[in-house]
Design an enzyme around this catalytic site. Structure first.
Site, PDB file in Angstrom:
ATOM      1  N   ARG A 292       0.815  -1.211   0.000  1.00 11.91           N
ATOM      2  CA  ARG A 292       0.000   0.000   0.000  1.00 11.91           C
ATOM      3  C   ARG A 292       0.849   1.261   0.000  1.00 11.91           C
ATOM      4  O   ARG A 292       0.565   2.212  -0.734  1.00 11.91           O
ATOM      5  CB  ARG A 292      -0.958  -0.025   1.203  1.00 11.91           C
ATOM      6  CG  ARG A 292      -2.097  -0.979   0.947  1.00 11.91           C
ATOM      7  CD  ARG A 292      -3.014  -1.192   2.145  1.00 11.91           C
ATOM      8  NE  ARG A 292      -4.125  -2.047   1.710  1.00 11.91           N
ATOM      9  CZ  ARG A 292      -5.155  -2.399   2.454  1.00 11.91           C
ATOM     10  NH1 ARG A 292      -5.251  -1.995   3.709  1.00 11.91           N
ATOM     11  NH2 ARG A 292      -6.113  -3.168   1.959  1.00 11.91           N
ATOM     12  N   TYR A 427      -6.465  -0.770  -6.894  1.00 13.10           N
ATOM     13  CA  TYR A 427      -5.835  -2.022  -6.434  1.00 13.10           C
ATOM     14  C   TYR A 427      -5.168  -1.879  -5.064  1.00 13.10           C
ATOM     15  O   TYR A 427      -5.071  -0.805  -4.538  1.00 13.10           O
ATOM     16  CB  TYR A 427      -4.936  -2.653  -7.493  1.00 13.10           C
ATOM     17  CG  TYR A 427      -3.679  -1.982  -8.003  1.00 13.10           C
ATOM     18  CD1 TYR A 427      -2.985  -1.019  -7.313  1.00 13.10           C
ATOM     19  CD2 TYR A 427      -3.158  -2.393  -9.242  1.00 13.10           C
ATOM     20  CE1 TYR A 427      -1.802  -0.487  -7.811  1.00 13.10           C
ATOM     21  CE2 TYR A 427      -1.983  -1.869  -9.760  1.00 13.10           C
ATOM     22  CZ  TYR A 427      -1.309  -0.911  -9.032  1.00 13.10           C
ATOM     23  OH  TYR A 427      -0.147  -0.394  -9.521  1.00 13.10           O
ATOM     24  N   GLU A 428      -4.803  -3.014  -4.498  1.00 13.62           N
ATOM     25  CA  GLU A 428      -4.286  -3.067  -3.114  1.00 13.62           C
ATOM     26  C   GLU A 428      -5.260  -2.455  -2.103  1.00 13.62           C
ATOM     27  O   GLU A 428      -4.837  -1.820  -1.133  1.00 13.62           O
ATOM     28  CB  GLU A 428      -2.918  -2.370  -3.010  1.00 13.62           C
ATOM     29  CG  GLU A 428      -1.822  -3.003  -3.810  1.00 13.62           C
ATOM     30  CD  GLU A 428      -1.674  -4.489  -3.553  1.00 13.62           C
ATOM     31  OE1 GLU A 428      -1.989  -4.946  -2.440  1.00 13.62           O
ATOM     32  OE2 GLU A 428      -1.259  -5.203  -4.486  1.00 13.62           O
ATOM     33  N   GLY A 429      -6.533  -2.674  -2.313  1.00 12.28           N
ATOM     34  CA  GLY A 429      -7.549  -2.083  -1.442  1.00 12.28           C
ATOM     35  C   GLY A 429      -7.993  -0.766  -2.022  1.00 12.28           C
ATOM     36  O   GLY A 429      -7.189   0.169  -2.082  1.00 12.28           O
TER      37      GLY A 429
END
Lengths: 587, 587
Positions: A292, A427-429
């Protein structure tokens, strides 16, 4: 369309925002000297500029065709990757015990920004490997480390994260992939995964897939998920039972393959458990936290690149007469274009400051500050990810706008930056998930003490302007104080809503709260740069960049930080809208 | 990916925001009845949904290949265009004397929104023809009208605007194309134009190019530009000396060809002067004002479509448990997704209100209100264009975000909306130019009386909430009043800066000023809808959409209008940044 690594700006942010000077003075980075740090950045900048940046357009145009299960990366990418890992860049901050260089994460953060400014699609591959290295280093057995860690650190092999399934994107509780023990310590993995970045490629001989799956009889939901290491090529040299079954046709980052992966079509892919059974999510979060921050740095990188390109265009292109000019002026002379360019630059540097500060907290967590610094990093990570990538969307779109009609034509390259950046907030949350993470999980850390300490540090920056009210600062100090008070009140509101068991009131304001946090924290980062620049000028330094840093902080305070109060008002409205949302959306 | 024309919402906005009820009652639209208006919208909606909307993806995928100077439009486009003009839609508000239907511009505005919601790339062709019709009707000689106007009104032929040259985009003073009189009343035109939308296509047998060029010995700058009508096919049936020399590879609107045009490669294209010599810019502004409102409507249309698609997805897709839910909820149940969807819907309806209001002012300018209404339309046009297209970028990007990873995959269609929308803030005068037009040319109209009258009308809307403080309104009235005061103070600041000969202070704040204007005017539009909805509920109407309209206005007030004060602060900072912009951009 070239990229020039902004080494001086990055070093200034590292020293005066992310506390590199203080950390070096305290001996926190061993015998590393400032000159070493500078030399590393300069060298990384050269590699980013000359080796990676030229790949960016090529990757966009060629994409990554899939044929018979194999993917061909764009022309020149294999050679560039080889050059890059040969330079030792992949393991810059990895443990020397496994071949890394053990350098601070703040330095790696600056380098990560550069790789991704040069090409997000390229930088994404090592970004995932870095997550894999961390998960394996922290949770893997000695045996797995011996077999895989050194080759991941060197970059000889790459890693992937296999989380998403068609029915399980943001909600990992819905995962269906299965794993069964064979009896010899290995497992057979069966399942289908989607959106697997670099799930298949020709940059390296082997790919180490980290795969979330459920053991038989595991509890339902996220407490029944385990993490497995599933290599493309098994230790005996044979191919594992896994393949790339398709690739996505995407809006951007065409140079990076986004794969559908089929595990176990012929009975089961062989894998090994990482960490404890049913604790896969904890291991995955290790990867994701690192990832993140790195995605935030991708946002900073692409924003910097879009800014540089727009500035170059604005200096060349002549249209219209600026007030007082007799002939057509370069468009950079027009106030509205200046506003766009300054917005781009100020947001980029604000986001850079937040990301570097987060990396510094992760470094500090390894030292005497320990858990306090770790919690600070946890607090800042969602802001670093979401704020930096939100502004990346805004900055790259402004980059198109500065180009006018030329910006809409793909040949110019400005549109590619906008297309490439658009994935970063997803992406990545997704950034909505980051905002929920910030509000619901990070604000309550230590009963609110972590966020209060961060707000106190913002106040110390604001006080710097009281102590030293140089006329050049304009209203930086006043705006910063007002923003901090807004953030403080909004934080109290959110903590109270959570404590009163009204999560929906807190969650409804999560996105504006994260934006407010980013704006104020970013304003403080630019404020620290302005204070340091002013001190340098007073000490007799003549670098004109110093006055520029003060002007940039002032622009941010007068034109961007001004949004703070409105965000506070939205947060304090308390999500009344959730009561009649269905009604309002129904018509 | 389908589109449902929001006829009820559009009609409600026409009646209660754009004053259709009042105009009909005053007999301003002859014997047109409300039922007629409703029937026209419903029929247009069917055409948009069933004939045009299915072309949108096809256009994106196929593009418009150029071969040997000829362009092939995507499969199905010729047939759809024929169906559409056969329905008489092209001349909906054109003069009946030339075959038009003479209906009010407000109705045409609603229809324009629908054609463009269905497909911007398709809607763009008639949008340009409409500009050509207006320029010809107002400035063309009787002879030119006889030869060209009827066929443009019917849509049998289409029109283009040929302004831009490589060195002259926003700055028409730099034009180089030349025209020379032949002696028989015609001219020979020589020059190269770029970014000519539908400059060549196969939808019709002839294309009527309106071309800006300089006569010999014309004054330099914009006062030496004349407008010429240059048809692709000459009256005798022979091809004119003009051709499409290339097409652009663009970020979006792939279904519409963007051409480079070469005029006069074989000695000169034959054309005829429209209006007076050297007064071409005035004629072109006639086209552009109409086109600017229509581009605003393109923004409303694409925003509406992106919203509908995102809402549909959010209702289907299940991820995560909303507070209180035992199993995975449709994502529309999550507060953060509701915030995104409500933002999309509220911005779309606010922009729709502004555009319809502008069209109503143009209608009113033909009646007893005359010049006052014309000036009001002039004031609102840059806001309608820029605010609507700025929010189109934001709304379509939110549409991608609501889809999560699916939004980044082209197959879903959400990304196409974002790509298509991106041109709207650039063409027909960039949004920065709109902001400058608003501040430097429109605010000073009638010594500021036009903008003051508009602010007074906003106050009357706000007073409606004072008179009728229904609890359902929440803080709509209070927020609206606060926003209006911010707009009022910012307007005074801008007028004063212009009067004090400090144009740079006004221009530096032009973009935030336009945004502030749009937010407050848009908030008032939603406020008028809320007041009308409340009155309807009190009158016993049971349509649940009424309560939804109140909730939407409240969401806008609590969550979007809250930005007003910060914008005011940025404007009042007065462009200090222009003093050190070069310094801040230099490093």
């Amino acid at each position: 369309m070239t990229y020039r690594a902004p080494v001086a700006d990055m070093l200034f942010a590292l020293r005066h925002v992310a506390g590199l000077d203080a950390a070096l003075a305290a001996g926190r980075h061993g015998d590393l000297a400032l000159e070493d740090a500078e030399a590393i950045l300069a060298e990384a900048g050269k590699v980013a500029e000359s080796v990676i940046a030229p790949l960016n357009r090529v990757g966009d145009r060629h994409g990554t065709p899939l044929k018979d299960g194999a993917i061909t990366t764009p022309p020149g990418w294999r050679e560039a990757y080889r050059t890059w890992i040969d330079g030792g860049w992949n393991g810059l901050s990895a443990d020397p015990e496994h071949g890394g260089q053990g350098l601070p994460l703040v330095l790696n953060a600056a380098c990560t920004e550069m790789w991704n400014a040069a090409s997000i699609a390229f930088g994404l591959c090592p970004l995932l490997t870095a997550g894999g290295i961390e998960a394996l280093a922290q949770h893997g057995s000695d045996d797995l480390k011996t077999r895989y860690l050194d080759k991941l650190v060197s970059g000889e092999w790459t890693a992937t994260m296999n989380l998403t399934e068609p029915q399980a994107g943001s909600d990992l509780a819905l995962l269906r992939s299965r794993a069964e023990p064979v009896g010899d310590g290995s497992y057979r993995i069966v399942g289908a995964k989607i959106y697997i970045t670099y799930g298949e490629h020709d940059l390296t001989d082997n790919i180490v897939h980290l795969v979330l799956a459920r053991l038989k009889d595991a509890p339902a939901g996220t407490r029944g998920i385990s993490l497995f290491l599933v290599p493309k090529v098994l230790p005996d040299g044979s191919r594992n039972d896994l393949r790339c079954s398709g690739i996505e046709h995407k809006l951007g980052i065409h140079g990076s393959p986004t794969c559908s992966m089929a595990f176990g079509d012929d009975g089961g892919a062989i894998g090994w458990l990482i960490g404890e059974a049913n604790r896969g999510l904890a291991c995955m979060f290790t990867m994701m936290n690192s990832a993140r921050l790195n995605v935030g740095l991708q946002g900073v990188g692409i924003a910097e690149r879009a800014y540089q390109q727009a500035l170059g265009y604005a200096r060349d292109r002549r249209q219209g007469k600026a007030p007082g000019s007799a002939e057509a002026s370069p468009i950079v002379a027009h106030a509205d274009v200046q506003r766009m360019l300054l917005t781009m630059k100020a947001f980029t540097q604000a986001a850079r400051g937040i990301c570097y500060l987060t990396a510094d907290a992760l470094d500090a967590a390894e030292g005497p500050e320990g858990q306090t610094a770790h919690d600070r990093a946890s607090l800042l990570t969602p802001v670093a990810k979401a704020f930096s990538t939100d502004i990346a969307n805004e900055v790259t779109s402004l980059g198109v706008q500065v180009h006018g009609g030329m910006g809409f034509v793909e040949e110019t390259g400005a549109a590619q930056h906008m297309r490439d950046a658009r994935i970063l907030g997803i992406y990545e949350g997704t950034n909505g998930i980051q905002a929920i993470d910030l509000v619901a999980r990070k604000l309550p850390l230590n009963g609110g003490a972590t966020v209060r300490a961060q707000i106190a540090s913002l106040r110390r920056t604001a006080e710097g302007f009281l102590k030293d009210p140089d006329p050049a600062f304009g209203r930086i100090g006043a705006r910063l104080r007002a923003g901090i008070e807004s953030l403080d009140r909004a934080t109290s509101f959110q903590l109270k809503a959570l404590a009163s068991n009204r999560p929906e009131a807190a969650l409804a304001g999560a996105t504006p709260y994260l934006r407010l946090f980013g704006l104020v924290q970013g304003g403080a980062c630019l404020g620290r740069q302005a204070l340091a620049a002013n001190a340098a000028l007073k000490a007799g330094e003549t670098d004109p960049a110093h006055a520029g840093r003060i002007a940039l902080a002032r622009f941010f305070a007068d034109n961007l930080l001004t949004a703070a109060e409105g965000l506070e008002a939205s947060i304090l409205a308390g999500g009344h809208f959730t009561d009649d949302a269905e009604l309002a959306l129904a018509s």
